[in-house]
Write a protein that holds these residues in place. Structure first.
Motif, mmCIF file in Angstrom:
data_model
loop_
_atom_site.group_PDB
_atom_site.id
_atom_site.type_symbol
_atom_site.label_atom_id
_atom_site.label_comp_id
_atom_site.label_asym_id
_atom_site.label_seq_id
_atom_site.Cartn_x
_atom_site.Cartn_y
_atom_site.Cartn_z
ATOM 1 N N LYS A 182 -5.667 66.094 64.079
ATOM 2 C CA LYS A 182 -5.792 66.985 62.906
ATOM 3 C C LYS A 182 -4.501 67.006 62.083
ATOM 4 O O LYS A 182 -4.547 66.933 60.859
ATOM 5 C CB LYS A 182 -6.130 68.409 63.349
ATOM 6 C CG LYS A 182 -7.500 68.541 63.962
ATOM 7 C CD LYS A 182 -7.787 69.949 64.420
ATOM 8 C CE LYS A 182 -6.790 70.450 65.443
ATOM 9 N NZ LYS A 182 -6.647 69.622 66.640
ATOM 10 N N SER A 183 -3.352 67.098 62.771
ATOM 11 C CA SER A 183 -2.092 67.141 62.018
ATOM 12 C C SER A 183 -1.891 65.840 61.254
ATOM 13 O O SER A 183 -1.456 65.848 60.097
ATOM 14 C CB SER A 183 -0.915 67.382 62.966
ATOM 15 O OG SER A 183 -1.085 68.627 63.598
ATOM 16 N N PHE A 186 -4.001 65.937 58.195
ATOM 17 C CA PHE A 186 -3.411 66.759 57.122
ATOM 18 C C PHE A 186 -2.267 66.016 56.442
ATOM 19 O O PHE A 186 -2.141 66.074 55.218
ATOM 20 C CB PHE A 186 -2.943 68.108 57.673
ATOM 21 C CG PHE A 186 -4.005 69.157 57.536
ATOM 22 C CD1 PHE A 186 -4.169 69.850 56.343
ATOM 23 C CD2 PHE A 186 -4.870 69.425 58.579
ATOM 24 C CE1 PHE A 186 -5.164 70.794 56.198
ATOM 25 C CE2 PHE A 186 -5.869 70.369 58.448
ATOM 26 C CZ PHE A 186 -6.035 71.053 57.250
ATOM 27 N N TYR A 189 -3.835 63.665 54.140
ATOM 28 C CA TYR A 189 -4.541 64.356 53.060
ATOM 29 C C TYR A 189 -3.551 64.887 52.024
ATOM 30 O O TYR A 189 -3.766 64.785 50.822
ATOM 31 C CB TYR A 189 -5.365 65.514 53.639
ATOM 32 C CG TYR A 189 -6.272 66.167 52.633
ATOM 33 C CD1 TYR A 189 -7.535 65.644 52.382
ATOM 34 C CD2 TYR A 189 -5.851 67.289 51.909
ATOM 35 C CE1 TYR A 189 -8.369 66.226 51.441
ATOM 36 C CE2 TYR A 189 -6.686 67.871 50.971
ATOM 37 C CZ TYR A 189 -7.942 67.338 50.749
ATOM 38 O OH TYR A 189 -8.762 67.907 49.816
ATOM 39 N N LEU A 190 -2.437 65.452 52.518
ATOM 40 C CA LEU A 190 -1.478 66.089 51.604
ATOM 41 C C LEU A 190 -0.615 65.071 50.867
ATOM 42 O O LEU A 190 0.037 65.407 49.887
ATOM 43 C CB LEU A 190 -0.606 67.084 52.378
ATOM 44 C CG LEU A 190 -1.370 68.312 52.890
ATOM 45 C CD1 LEU A 190 -0.496 69.182 53.773
ATOM 46 C CD2 LEU A 190 -1.934 69.136 51.725
ATOM 47 N N TYR A 193 -2.264 64.834 47.598
ATOM 48 C CA TYR A 193 -2.883 66.089 47.136
ATOM 49 C C TYR A 193 -2.181 66.642 45.894
ATOM 50 O O TYR A 193 -0.953 66.650 45.803
ATOM 51 C CB TYR A 193 -2.802 67.097 48.283
ATOM 52 C CG TYR A 193 -3.222 68.501 47.915
ATOM 53 C CD1 TYR A 193 -4.560 68.843 47.830
ATOM 54 C CD2 TYR A 193 -2.255 69.479 47.662
ATOM 55 C CE1 TYR A 193 -4.942 70.137 47.499
ATOM 56 C CE2 TYR A 193 -2.634 70.774 47.334
ATOM 57 C CZ TYR A 193 -3.975 71.095 47.247
ATOM 58 O OH TYR A 193 -4.342 72.364 46.918
ATOM 59 N N VAL A 216 -5.440 75.129 52.272
ATOM 60 C CA VAL A 216 -5.114 74.237 51.155
ATOM 61 C C VAL A 216 -6.160 74.473 50.055
ATOM 62 O O VAL A 216 -7.350 74.254 50.300
ATOM 63 C CB VAL A 216 -5.163 72.758 51.612
ATOM 64 C CG1 VAL A 216 -4.841 71.825 50.459
ATOM 65 C CG2 VAL A 216 -4.226 72.522 52.781
ATOM 66 N N ASP A 226 -7.286 74.734 58.195
ATOM 67 C CA ASP A 226 -6.934 74.043 59.435
ATOM 68 C C ASP A 226 -7.246 74.996 60.583
ATOM 69 O O ASP A 226 -6.546 75.975 60.788
ATOM 70 C CB ASP A 226 -5.434 73.715 59.411
ATOM 71 C CG ASP A 226 -4.982 72.997 60.665
ATOM 72 O OD1 ASP A 226 -5.852 72.486 61.390
ATOM 73 O OD2 ASP A 226 -3.770 72.962 60.918
#
Ligand SMILES: Nc1nc2c(ncn2[C@@H]2O[C@H](COP(=O)(O)OP(=O)(O)O)[C@@H](O)[C@H]2O)c(=O)[nH]1
Ligand SMILES: [Mg+2]
Length: 385
Positions: A182-183, A186, A189-190, A193, A216, A226
């Motif tokens: 997951k981290s 992110f 994704y960021l 972004y 987010v 998250d």
């Protein structure tokens, strides 16, 4: 004259008891039913066997925060992005979650790089569909994405597009077990972004829980959340204090494909972390392909009179590293018996550790699997086949 009779149900699973079809749920043998007809508490045969032999491997129990957040997500029509670790997700489903409750979801199968490159995306997706289906969740191939998020230049634009089109203005919740990625997701994704709203990207307290959660903004009214890690209470990842073990498990190298065999009466020792005995069956031995991180030792053991004593000797002498500090005798392991028939590629997965695959060529065989107490195992169709 007509009459109304109340249906009798299994005390444990609630299935309506029936004596017609042993392959259907709620089956109870007619003689058992006749012998215990006066009793209030009756169990169907499946539940009775589970209780008597303690055959059911440990399942995971998600915590209050997760249940609250997932409840909110479902109630508000949010989209769920479920990240799974392809090397171990079979035992990560909480049986308390309502079945097929998520109308809008995608699944990201991460750590593709650890599996054999020769396995096709189609094979892996059909395996993911199979495992989710076993846990009551229907998935379509177009809802699955395969990634290796470890590499920092992984392109996730296809996933970003799928989220944007499928969420239809709703919130998005990212869920996944500890260590699934997951981290890393992110981070990816960021990287591209751009905040389309007045709200900041940040961590805030999530109402109704003790958790602080990253939010987010996706537009002026919806957010990507998250969700805190799903529990790994039934996985080898739970042994955080055993640093050498965790280093061995969190590998960046593909799981080596190791071919070996198990002889009738013998066993496959997975270090002293787990053990698979070929207890009884038609064949004298059978070939096995094992997939564990390369630092996890494997030893095929020929039949010995005292298999338990041999295993415990290795355990006491710490012959094989990595070891697990909570293990000192066979009492620290759960044992499960698998009775196998038919002609299929089968797989036994041990949560957080790895898996073995073998083909059962129409033979009858009984295996016994020993894992540390509370560790989940799964038995089913082999992946990548
Ligand atoms: N080999 C491999 N390791 C990964 C991948 N994605 C994440 N990891 C590793 O798995 C561990 C957990 O990842 P992380 O993103 O922190 O998972 P989280 O607990 O779900 O947030 C870290 O050690 C990562 O480096 C991947 O695609 N391949
Ligand atoms: Mg994380």
């Amino acid at each position: 004259m007509s009459q109304i009779e109340s249906l009798r149900r299994c005390y444990t699973c609630g299935a309506v008891l029936q004596s017609q079809d042993p392959t259907k749920e709620g089956y109870i043998a007619p003689e058992t039913l006749a012998a215990h007809a006066e009793k209030d508490v009756l169990l169907c045969e499946a539940c009775y066997t589970r209780r008597k032999f303690n055959r059911l491997p440990s399942s995971v129990q998600h915590d209050h925060t997760f249940m609250t957040m997932i409840g909110d997500a479902l109630a508000s029509g949010a989209m769920i992005v479920h990240i799974i670790d392809l090397t171990s997700f079979e035992c990560s489903f909480d049986p308390r979650l309502p079945r097929n409750a998520v109308p809008n979801h995608i699944v990201i199968g991460n750590k593709r790089d650890l599996l054999p490159a020769s396995w096709t995306d189609e094979q892996l997706k059909s395996y993911i569909i199979y495992v989710f289906q076993k846990n009551g969740i229907t998935l379509k191939p177009e809802e699955i994405f395969l990634t290796s998020l470890l590499s920092s230049n992984t392109d996730i634009s296809e996933i970003e597009n799928a989220i944007e089109t499928k969420r239809q203005g709703h919130d998005v919740y990212i869920i996944g077990s500890l260590g699934a990625g997951k981290s890393k997701f992110f981070d990816a994704y960021l990287r591209h972004y751009k905040n389309p709203s007045q709200h900041p990207v940040g961590v805030s307290h999530y109402y109704g829980t003790e958790a602080n959660v990253m939010k987010v903004p996706l537009d002026s009214t919806s957010f990507l959340y998250d969700v805190p890690d799903l529990a790994v209470s039934n996985s080898f990842l739970r042994y955080k204090e055993d640093a050498a073990l965790q280093r061995a498990l969190q590998t960046v190298r593909p799981f080596p494909v190791r071919r070996t065999g198990i002889v009738k009466g013998g066993s496959l020792f997975i270090g002293t972390l787990a053990r698979i005995d070929y207890w009884d069956g038609d064949a004298l031995s059978f070939p096995v392909t094992a997939y564990f991180p390369e630092k996890i030792p494997l030893k095929s053991v020929l039949p010995k009179r005292e298999m338990n004593a041999l295993f415990v000797k290795y355990l006491e002498k710490k012959t094989w590293k990595p070891t697990l500090s909570c293990l000192s005798s066979m009492a620290d392991y759960d044992g499960f018996e698998l009775s196998i028939e038919g002609d299929e590629e089968e797989e036994i997965a041990i949560a957080g550790l790895g898996w073995i695959q073998f083909r059962n060529r129409g033979k009858r065989m009984t295996l016994r699997v020993y894992v540390p107490r509370g560790i989940g195992i799964d038995f089913g169709k082999a992946k990548g086949k």
